[in-house]
Design an enzyme around this catalytic site. Structure first.
Site, PDB file in Angstrom:
ATOM      1  N   SER A  71       1.023  -1.226   0.075  1.00  0.00           N
ATOM      2  CA  SER A  71      -0.041   0.109  -0.100  1.00  0.00           C
ATOM      3  C   SER A  71       0.947   1.263   0.054  1.00  0.00           C
ATOM      4  O   SER A  71       0.586   2.166  -0.719  1.00  0.00           O
ATOM      5  CB  SER A  71      -0.958   0.179   1.295  1.00  0.00           C
ATOM      6  OG  SER A  71      -1.690  -0.993   1.366  1.00  0.00           O
ATOM      7  N   GLN A 179       0.597  -9.136  -6.423  1.00  0.00           N
ATOM      8  CA  GLN A 179       0.297 -10.464  -6.640  1.00  0.00           C
ATOM      9  C   GLN A 179       1.331 -11.158  -7.513  1.00  0.00           C
ATOM     10  O   GLN A 179       1.183 -12.378  -7.376  1.00  0.00           O
ATOM     11  CB  GLN A 179      -1.371 -10.424  -7.121  1.00  0.00           C
ATOM     12  CG  GLN A 179      -2.101  -9.898  -6.089  1.00  0.00           C
ATOM     13  CD  GLN A 179      -2.412 -11.001  -4.925  1.00  0.00           C
ATOM     14  OE1 GLN A 179      -2.416 -12.242  -5.174  1.00  0.00           O
ATOM     15  NE2 GLN A 179      -2.951 -10.426  -3.835  1.00  0.00           N
ATOM     16  N   SER A 199       5.032  -6.540  -2.170  1.00  0.00           N
ATOM     17  CA  SER A 199       4.994  -6.967  -0.584  1.00  0.00           C
ATOM     18  C   SER A 199       5.261  -8.251  -0.339  1.00  0.00           C
ATOM     19  O   SER A 199       4.810  -9.087  -0.872  1.00  0.00           O
ATOM     20  CB  SER A 199       3.419  -6.444  -0.369  1.00  0.00           C
ATOM     21  OG  SER A 199       3.185  -6.633   0.770  1.00  0.00           O
ATOM     22  N   HIS A 201       4.643 -10.110   2.402  1.00  0.00           N
ATOM     23  CA  HIS A 201       3.517 -10.993   2.709  1.00  0.00           C
ATOM     24  C   HIS A 201       2.667 -11.960   1.689  1.00  0.00           C
ATOM     25  O   HIS A 201       2.027 -12.807   2.149  1.00  0.00           O
ATOM     26  CB  HIS A 201       2.800 -10.453   3.964  1.00  0.00           C
ATOM     27  CG  HIS A 201       1.670  -9.533   3.573  1.00  0.00           C
ATOM     28  ND1 HIS A 201       0.355 -10.193   3.284  1.00  0.00           N
ATOM     29  CD2 HIS A 201       1.559  -8.292   3.112  1.00  0.00           C
ATOM     30  CE1 HIS A 201      -0.617  -9.171   3.065  1.00  0.00           C
ATOM     31  NE2 HIS A 201       0.050  -8.126   2.859  1.00  0.00           N
ATOM     32  N   THR A 237      14.050   4.661  10.710  1.00  0.00           N
ATOM     33  CA  THR A 237      15.026   3.555  11.030  1.00  0.00           C
ATOM     34  C   THR A 237      14.425   2.312  10.251  1.00  0.00           C
ATOM     35  O   THR A 237      13.195   1.907  10.291  1.00  0.00           O
ATOM     36  CB  THR A 237      15.118   3.349  12.580  1.00  0.00           C
ATOM     37  OG1 THR A 237      15.492   4.576  12.985  1.00  0.00           O
ATOM     38  CG2 THR A 237      16.125   2.018  12.723  1.00  0.00           C
ATOM     39  N   CYS A 324      -9.531  -7.063   1.634  1.00  0.00           N
ATOM     40  CA  CYS A 324      -9.730  -5.628   1.904  1.00  0.00           C
ATOM     41  C   CYS A 324     -11.355  -5.024   1.920  1.00  0.00           C
ATOM     42  O   CYS A 324     -11.728  -4.395   2.727  1.00  0.00           O
ATOM     43  CB  CYS A 324      -8.954  -4.483   0.989  1.00  0.00           C
ATOM     44  SG  CYS A 324      -7.430  -5.579   0.500  1.00  0.00           S
TER      45      CYS A 324
HETATM   46  C1  LIG Z   1      -2.146  -6.988  -0.978  1.00  0.00           C
HETATM   47  C2  LIG Z   1      -2.301  -6.095  -2.187  1.00  0.00           C
HETATM   48  C3  LIG Z   1      -1.695  -4.709  -1.976  1.00  0.00           C
HETATM   49  C4  LIG Z   1      -1.581  -4.137  -0.560  1.00  0.00           C
HETATM   50  O1  LIG Z   1      -0.334  -4.690  -0.067  1.00  0.00           O
HETATM   51  P1  LIG Z   1       0.115  -4.638   1.957  1.00  0.00           P
HETATM   52  O2  LIG Z   1       1.565  -5.100   1.705  1.00  0.00           O
HETATM   53  O3  LIG Z   1      -0.777  -5.518   2.071  1.00  0.00           O
HETATM   54  O4  LIG Z   1      -0.307  -2.992   1.934  1.00  0.00           O
HETATM   55  C5  LIG Z   1      -1.919  -3.940  -3.054  1.00  0.00           C
HETATM   56  N1  LIG Z   1      -1.983  -4.499  -4.168  1.00  0.00           N
HETATM   57  C6  LIG Z   1      -2.335  -5.747  -4.315  1.00  0.00           C
HETATM   58  C7  LIG Z   1      -2.692  -5.911  -5.775  1.00  0.00           C
HETATM   59  C8  LIG Z   1      -2.449  -6.439  -3.400  1.00  0.00           C
HETATM   60  O5  LIG Z   1      -2.758  -7.655  -3.708  1.00  0.00           O
END
Ligand SMILES: *Cc1c(COP(=O)(O)O)cnc(C)c1O
Length: 395
Positions: A71, A179, A199, A201, A237, A324
């Protein structure tokens, strides 16, 4: 039985990432900005992590900026391009109707601040074309932002083609690859990508950390002001354990892309074939240009939320769309954009698989899901009206 089939929402951190993080927290706790030895060891770990991220994307370490996640990376890419565009009198941005809310809500704010935004429509499979992008570019366009792959329906966009169009027309091109990263091969130079968000995770790394790739020569503006970290573009940091964990997870995921994609897409295709046999159901997203782990259906006469609760009771962790937007009763903007009627969009189910899932789990899901769908339909007055011809079926 507990089946986790919601990998597009988040993934379980892998062993390599967890080990790297633990060892960083226990042994490398310094502040990378400190000049003493403890600090410098932390700084070395940061350099190494940045290089590993760069190697996987086909760019240089100087082009990687660490953020708090996808995000933040999306927000910074859009706001930075908009700010620099405005300096040159260019206040038009092109994106698509099916972006993640991190993009769409930022664009909404930018519109309120005087920018004009064109959201390209997608076809019934969720695809935009490079030609559409080319036709939408105006003399005052400062940015094109098109997601690499959609988080709900799994459609993969023609990123290299769009990149080529933008490069030729001299317009900045950003892609939200949250993704795709770690799941599909990405080469930012070959694909003419100027900025890319990812991202950790979503590829078995920790939560709360991500990265923004910004091609050299592309000016970047900070969202967070303070110290000089990330070459002055992102103060605060560094979250070193998370950054180290992300780099370990990314390296591992990228090396395994061919093997994982083959394994996971075979599970996906069996699930899609089986669920397609449910009457009045429809697959959402492109049948070919599709993320390896994504299965997304609409079932008529079923409420997505009830379906999720019953599946959860049977040990299947799924989603109705994006994590979300669950909690809101509006049908998904992505399903509406691909032309699904509102009634059908309410009955959606997303199963997202990974290499952790097994063939036995697919068997179990193929047994349970059709039973639960027909159970819910028996309870539905709308379904009865459809079956008895009082109202028409929409799918
Ligand atoms: C999960 C996701 C995000 C947001 O990522 P976060 O690390 O959870 O803030 C943005 N764009 C897409 C396409 C996502 O699947």
């Amino acid at each position: 039985m507990q089946i986790y089939a919601d990998h597009a929402a988040t993934t379980k951190p892998g062993k390599t990432a967890v080990r790297a993080m633990l060892s960083c927290m226990e042994q490398n706790y310094g502040n990378p900005s400190s000049l003493h030895q403890v600090g410098q060891r932390a700084a070395e770990a940061l350099v190494k992590a940045r290089q590993e991220m760069a190697d996987c994307l086909g760019c240089t370490a100087r082009e990687i900026y660490f953020t708090s996640g996808g995000s933040e990376a999306d927000n910074q890419a859009l706001r930075s391009a908009a700010w620099h565009g405005a300096q040159n009198g260019k206040k038009h941005i092109i994106s698509t109707a099916i972006e993640h809310h991190a993009i769409l809500h930022t664009l909404k704010q930018l519109e309120e601040e005087g920018f004009s935004v064109t959201l390209l429509e997608v076809d019934e499979n969720g695809r935009v074309t490079p030609e559409q992008v080319a036709a939408a570019i105006r003399p005052d366009t400062c940015l094109v932002s098109v997601m690499f792959a959609n988080n709900e329906i799994g459609t993969i966009e023609p990123i290299a083609g769009i990149g080529a169009v933008c490069r030729e027309k001299g317009v900045l091109f950003h892609t939200d690859a949250v993704q795709a990263a770690g799941h599909l091969a990405i080469h930012v130079q070959e694909m003419h990508i100027d900025m890319l968000s990812l991202s950790a995770h979503k590829f078995c790394g920790p939560k709360g950390v991500g990265a923004l790739y910004v091609r050299r020569d592309v000016p970047l503006r900070s969202l967070i002001c303070g110290g000089g970290q990330e070459r002055g573009k992102r103060a605060g940091t560094e979250n070193l354990p998370a950054i180290v964990g992300m780099a370990a997870a990314f390296r591992e995921a990228c090396a395994a892309i061919p093997a994982h994609a083959a394994y996971v897409s075979a599970l996906r295709d069996r699930l899609i074939a089986g669920l397609s046999r449910i009457p009045h159901s429809t697959l959402n997203g492109d049948p070919q240009q599709r993320l390896p782990g994504n299965v997304h259906f609409c079932f008529e006469g079923v409420e997505g939320e009830s379906l999720l609760l019953l599946l959860d009771a049977k040990g299947i962790c799924a989603s109705s769309g994006s994590a979300c937007s669950s909690g809101s009763l509006d049908p998904s903007h992505v399903l509406l954009a691909i032309g699904r009627p509102r009634e059908a969009a309410h009955g959606s189910l997303r199963l997202t698989l990974s290499e952790e899932n097994t063939s036995e789990e697919v068997d179990y899901m193929l047994q349970v899901i059709p039973e639960v769908v027909s159970y819910l339909r028996k309870l539905s007055p709308v379904w009865r009206d459809m079956e008895e011809g009082r109202i028409p079926h929409v799918i």
